[in-house]
Motif scaffolding. Sequence first.
Motif, PDB file in Angstrom:
ATOM      1  N   TYR A 105       9.225  10.337   5.758  1.00  0.00           N
ATOM      2  CA  TYR A 105       8.289  10.043   4.268  1.00  0.00           C
ATOM      3  C   TYR A 105       9.523  10.492   3.614  1.00  0.00           C
ATOM      4  CZ  TYR A 105       7.503  14.792   3.408  1.00  0.00           C
ATOM      5  OH  TYR A 105       8.237  16.434   2.802  1.00  0.00           O
ATOM      6  N   THR A 111       3.310   9.969  -0.226  1.00  0.00           N
ATOM      7  CA  THR A 111       2.244   9.381   0.533  1.00  0.00           C
ATOM      8  C   THR A 111       2.713   7.433   0.678  1.00  0.00           C
ATOM      9  OG1 THR A 111       1.127   9.049  -2.043  1.00  0.00           O
ATOM     10  CG2 THR A 111       0.649  10.532  -0.845  1.00  0.00           C
ATOM     11  N   GLY A 155      -0.068   7.501   8.587  1.00  0.00           N
ATOM     12  CA  GLY A 155       1.390   8.153   7.265  1.00  0.00           C
ATOM     13  C   GLY A 155       1.195   9.720   8.729  1.00  0.00           C
ATOM     14  N   THR A 162      -3.438  17.867   3.478  1.00  0.00           N
ATOM     15  CA  THR A 162      -3.816  16.581   3.663  1.00  0.00           C
ATOM     16  C   THR A 162      -4.722  15.568   4.101  1.00  0.00           C
ATOM     17  OG1 THR A 162      -1.397  17.020   3.306  1.00  0.00           O
ATOM     18  CG2 THR A 162      -1.385  14.208   4.237  1.00  0.00           C
ATOM     19  N   VAL A 166      -7.067   7.899   4.759  1.00  0.00           N
ATOM     20  CA  VAL A 166      -7.327   7.405   3.718  1.00  0.00           C
ATOM     21  C   VAL A 166      -8.711   6.558   3.442  1.00  0.00           C
ATOM     22  CG1 VAL A 166      -6.296   5.972   1.734  1.00  0.00           C
ATOM     23  CG2 VAL A 166      -5.012   6.101   3.611  1.00  0.00           C
TER      24      VAL A 166
END
Length: 178
Positions: A105, A111, A155, A162, A166
């Motif tokens: 990432y 995010t 993700g 976490t 979403v």
Amino acid sequence: MIRALAWALWLGSASAVAQTQIIETPLGDPIIIETEIVPQPLEHIGRQSLRQPIVSQTREAVSSAPAAILRGLDKVSGDAVDLPLEAGESKAFGRLDIALRDCRYPSDNPTGNAYAQLQITERSRNDVVFDGWMVASSPALMALDHPRYDVWVIGCKLNQRTPAVVAGESSPRPLMRP
């Protein structure tokens, strides 16, 4: 008349025109390609190219995450399943085995995007159907090509706090849109 037109065209192109194109690689390294159009008299057209590429490269800092969240879709039944995977772990999804090698990432925006290195094999044929990087923001860039199943990256999962998905994105059945 023709000489006056040629002279006007040459004078009109006296300042160089630059075009910029940004291409993002699967690892998140954008490559910036600038093309500059150099002014030249019209009699030189055909002898050499008017475009001279200038290539420069910038890298976005990425970090590795311990886990990733994938979503799998059975196209026949319409069932969508979220698959949390640890790095180095393999999970079964239908007739597929999905192994996560790495999830990366952007360091400055955890995010924002995710890049997952996956190997997906079909158990019945013991055949590798996908081996490479999948990008969360561009799922069609490197996609699984399977007649029954679809898998894509949601993700990277940085820690236990976490969220797996979403809010409002997961549903027992995928939404049908016109």
